[in-house]
Scaffold this motif. Structure first.
Motif, mmCIF file in Angstrom:
data_model
loop_
_atom_site.group_PDB
_atom_site.id
_atom_site.type_symbol
_atom_site.label_atom_id
_atom_site.label_comp_id
_atom_site.label_asym_id
_atom_site.label_seq_id
_atom_site.Cartn_x
_atom_site.Cartn_y
_atom_site.Cartn_z
ATOM 1 N N VAL A 308 -47.747 -2.900 -5.203
ATOM 2 C CA VAL A 308 -48.462 -3.642 -4.421
ATOM 3 C C VAL A 308 -49.132 -1.948 -3.785
ATOM 4 N N SER A 309 -50.310 -2.003 -4.199
ATOM 5 C CA SER A 309 -51.032 -0.457 -3.057
ATOM 6 C C SER A 309 -52.286 -0.682 -2.195
ATOM 7 N N SER A 310 -51.768 -0.290 -1.118
ATOM 8 C CA SER A 310 -51.108 0.746 -1.012
ATOM 9 C C SER A 310 -49.898 0.559 0.672
ATOM 10 N N VAL A 311 -48.604 1.171 0.837
ATOM 11 C CA VAL A 311 -48.027 0.424 2.367
ATOM 12 C C VAL A 311 -47.478 2.036 2.810
ATOM 13 N N ASP A 312 -47.232 1.806 4.428
ATOM 14 C CA ASP A 312 -46.989 2.722 4.114
ATOM 15 C C ASP A 312 -45.524 2.464 5.257
ATOM 16 N N LEU A 313 -44.642 2.449 4.255
ATOM 17 C CA LEU A 313 -43.661 2.293 4.505
ATOM 18 C C LEU A 313 -42.293 2.900 5.513
ATOM 19 N N LYS A 314 -42.728 4.328 5.341
ATOM 20 C CA LYS A 314 -41.892 5.133 6.832
ATOM 21 C C LYS A 314 -42.469 4.906 7.869
ATOM 22 N N LYS A 315 -43.457 4.295 7.960
ATOM 23 C CA LYS A 315 -44.207 3.853 9.104
ATOM 24 C C LYS A 315 -43.888 2.311 9.355
ATOM 25 N N LEU A 316 -43.699 1.267 8.451
ATOM 26 C CA LEU A 316 -42.692 -0.302 8.775
ATOM 27 C C LEU A 316 -41.638 -0.165 8.831
ATOM 28 N N VAL A 317 -40.917 0.656 7.902
ATOM 29 C CA VAL A 317 -39.496 0.675 7.986
ATOM 30 C C VAL A 317 -38.954 1.001 9.749
ATOM 31 N N LYS A 318 -39.678 2.097 10.183
ATOM 32 C CA LYS A 318 -40.090 2.335 11.290
ATOM 33 C C LYS A 318 -39.633 1.551 12.399
ATOM 34 N N ASN A 330 -51.540 -6.548 13.474
ATOM 35 C CA ASN A 330 -50.929 -5.262 13.815
ATOM 36 C C ASN A 330 -50.895 -4.769 11.741
ATOM 37 N N LEU A 331 -50.219 -5.433 11.357
ATOM 38 C CA LEU A 331 -50.777 -4.978 10.134
ATOM 39 C C LEU A 331 -51.527 -4.250 9.039
ATOM 40 N N LYS A 332 -52.644 -4.212 9.632
ATOM 41 C CA LYS A 332 -53.487 -3.003 9.417
ATOM 42 C C LYS A 332 -52.968 -1.711 9.320
ATOM 43 N N ASP A 333 -52.047 -1.296 10.024
ATOM 44 C CA ASP A 333 -51.261 -0.368 10.731
ATOM 45 C C ASP A 333 -49.834 0.471 9.231
ATOM 46 N N PHE A 334 -50.126 -0.472 8.657
ATOM 47 C CA PHE A 334 -49.109 -0.335 7.349
ATOM 48 C C PHE A 334 -49.593 -0.010 6.546
ATOM 49 N N ILE A 335 -50.449 -0.944 5.982
ATOM 50 C CA ILE A 335 -51.559 -0.865 4.963
ATOM 51 C C ILE A 335 -52.222 -0.292 4.916
ATOM 52 N N SER A 336 -53.136 -0.140 3.244
ATOM 53 C CA SER A 336 -54.507 0.371 2.737
ATOM 54 C C SER A 336 -55.195 -0.683 3.281
ATOM 55 N N SER A 337 -56.503 -0.300 3.226
ATOM 56 C CA SER A 337 -58.074 -1.358 3.418
ATOM 57 C C SER A 337 -59.428 -0.961 2.120
#
Length: 451
Positions: A308-318, A330-337
Motif C-alpha cells: 500500500v502506498s502511501s500512508v502517514d503512519l506517524k500520524k496514524l499511530v499518534k 477523516n481517513l484522507k488525513d492519513f493516506i495519499s490521494s
C-alpha cells in the motif's frame, strides 16, 4: 506493548558495556564508556543507562549497569533494574557475560501481576573493533504465567541485539515453546488448549539521527494450534444444559510467517507499507460436533504479497495512541490521494486445487471523505471443485449465468476471470455486471422449473 518495549530496552542495554569497553580498550579512558551509554540512551526515548565499575584489571573489567526506562514522561520512576557484568579484553575486541541482579530496582514488582516469579535472566555480549559493531544475547529460564482459569508455561526465551558502527540495530526474540491450558473441563476436554512452538520476532529499524527512517518486522513460528469449547467461548458454564455440549472450535498454523516493511518517508512524510504472509493454515468451526471430529478447512502454501502506498503512519499511530479511530471522512488525513493497493500475489492450495490472484486498485477521497475515482484490475484463477463447493451455498445459479455469458471462463479444471472496476462500473472478463443483473428472470424461471 509497554512491557515489550521494556524488554526491548533491556536487550538494547546489554550491548553497551561491550561498546564502552571497546572504546576503553582503544583510548584507555573510562570516561568514554558513559559517553557511549549516553549516545545509545538517546536512540531510545525514555532510556537511561549508567555503569559503575568495580574491578578494572588489565584484561578483565567488572561492574554493574543500571537501567531506567520510562517512555512516558509523566511516569515518575518507570522501570528500574540492574545487571552485573564481566568484560574480557582481547586484541581487537571484547567479550563478556552479564546477569540481572535480583532485588535491585522495581522490575520484580512491576512484573508480579503477570508472573509469579521473574525468571533468572543472563547472557553474553561481544564487540569488535575490526567490524565496528557489537551484539548481545539475553536468555531467561522457563517460567509460568497464571491466568484467571488456567496457566501458561513458557519454555526458555531469548533475545539478541546487534548494533553496527552507525548504531543501527537488529533485535530478535525467540520463544522455544508456549503451552496454555484451562483448569476447567467441558464435556471431558479442557475449556481451551493452546500450543505454540519456536516463535520468533525480528525488528530491524534503520535510523536517521533519532528518527526512524524505515523498518522491517518479521514474525513466524514452527507451529501454532489452539482449540476451545464453543460453550466456553460464548459464556456458558460446563454444567449448563445445551443441545450439543461437545461443540469445539479450532485452528492450526504450520510454518506461519509474516513480514512487514515500512518504506522511507517521501517529501510529504508518507510511507509505503508492504506485507507478506506465508504458511499452511487450517480451521474448523466447529471441528467437533456430536462427539465426532469434522475435517478442518485447510489452506496450504499460502503466499500473500501486497503493498500500500502511501500512508502517514506517524500520524496514524499518534491518533491511535490518543484513542482516536479514524472514520472514512477523516481517513484522507492519513493516506495519499490516490492511494494504490498493489496485490503482487495471492496464492493458496486447497486439496489438489489452487487459487491465484494478482492486480492493483486505487481510490481517492474528496474533501468530505467520500470515495471517488475508484478503480481496480485483478486476474483470478481457481480450481473448479473449490468454486463449486463454495457456490453450493445458494450461488450455483449465479455461477451458471456467469459461465454462460462469458463473465467466467472455463478451461480444464480451472475457472478464471478478470475483474475490472471503474467507479460503479464492474466488469468480469469485459462483461458488465449490469448484463448479469438483467438475467434475474432467468433465475426465477430456473427455480420454477425445478419445482
Amino acid at each position: 506493548m509497554k512491557h515489550l518495549k521494556c524488554i526491548t530496552a533491556i536487550a538494547a542495554s546489554l550491548a553497551v558495556i561491550s561498546l564502552g569497553s571497546t572504546v576503553a580498550l582503544s583510548f584507555f579512558s573510562e570516561s568514554k564508556s558513559q559517553e557511549i551509554l549516553s549516545k545509545i540512551s538517546g536512540k531510545i526515548p525514555g532510556l537511561e543507562l549508567k555503569a559503575v565499575s568495580r574491578d578494572n584489571g588489565i584484561f578483565t573489567k567488572t561492574g554493574r549497569l543500571y537501567l531506567r526506562y520510562a517512555p512516558d514522561p509523566k511516569e515518575r520512576n518507570g522501570i528500574i533494574t540492574a545487571f552485573d557484568y564481566k568484560v574480557n579484553l582481547g586484541f581487537l575486541g571484547v567479550s563478556g557475560s552479564f546477569e540481572r541482579v535480583s532485588g535491585v530496582g522495581n522490575l520484580d514488582e512491576v512484573m508480579r501481576p503477570f508472573l509469579e516469579k521473574l525468571p533468572h535472566i543472563h547472557g553474553r555480549f561481544s564487540a569488535s573493533l575490526f567490524e565496528m559493531g557489537a551484539s548481545a544475547d539475553l536468555q531467561s529460564e522457563a517460567f509460568s504465567v497464571p491466568l484467571n482459569d488456567g496457566r501458561c508455561n513458557i519454555r526458555p526465551a531469548s533475545a539478541n541485539l546487534a548494533l553496527n558502527a552507525a548504531l543501527d540495530g537488529k533485535v530478535r526474540f525467540n520463544l522455544s515453546e508456549l503451552d496454555c491450558m484451562s483448569d476447567r473441563n467441558y464435556h471431558g476436554r479442557k475449556a481451551y488448549i493452546l500450543d505454540l512452538k519456536n516463535l520468533y520476532a525480528e525488528f530491524m529499524p534503520e535510523l536517521s539521527g533519532r528518527a526512524l527512517k524505515k523498518m522491517q518486522f518479521n514474525v513466524g513460528a514452527q507451529s501454532f494450534a489452539a482449540e476451545a469449547s464453543t460453550l466456553y467461548l460464548i459464556g456458558f458454564g460446563p454444567d449448563d444444559e445445551v443441545k450439543d455440549p461437545s461443540l469445539r472450535e479450532g485452528f492450526s498454523l504450520d510454518e506461519p510467517k509474516a513480514i512487514l516493511n515500512v518504506g522511507e518517508s517521501d517529501v510529504t512524510g508518507l510511507q509505503s507499507l508492504g506485507i507478506q504472509i506465508y504458511g499452511n493454515y487450517a480451521f474448523g468451526m466447529p471441528f467437533i460436533r456430536d462427539d465426532m471430529m469434522i475435517p478442518m478447512h485447510s489452506f496450504r502454501n499460502l503466499n500473500f504479497d501486497a503493498k500500500v502506498s502511501s500512508v502517514d503512519l506517524k500520524k496514524l499511530v499518534k491518533a491511535l495512541k490518543n484513542g482516536e479511530i479514524p472514520d472514512l471522512k477523516n481517513l484522507k488525513d492519513f493516506i495519499s490521494s490516490p492511494t494504490v493497493f498493489d496485490l503482487k500475489r495471492f496464492y493458496f492450495e486447497k486439496g489438489s486445487e489452487t487459487f491465484e490472484s494478482s492486480g492493483s486498485s486505487s481510490l481517492a477521497l474528496n474533501y468530505s471523505g467520500k470515495l471517488q475515482n475508484l478503480s481496480a484490475d485483478f486476474s483470478i484463477k481457481a480450481g473448479k471443485k473449490m468454486v463449486n463447493e463454495f457456490c453450493q451455498n445458494g450461488y450455483g445459479e449465479m455461477l451458471n449465468v456467469l459461465l454462460k455469458n462469458g463473465s467466467i471462463a472455463s478451461s480444464g479444471d480451472v475457472y478464471s476471470t478478470r475483474l475490472q472496476l471503474q467507479n460503479e462500473d464492474l466488469k468480469l472478463n469485459g462483461v458488465s455486471l449490469q448484463s448479469v443483473d438483467g438475467n434475474e428472470d432467468d433465475f426465477v424461471g430456473t427455480e420454477n422449473s425445478d419445482e
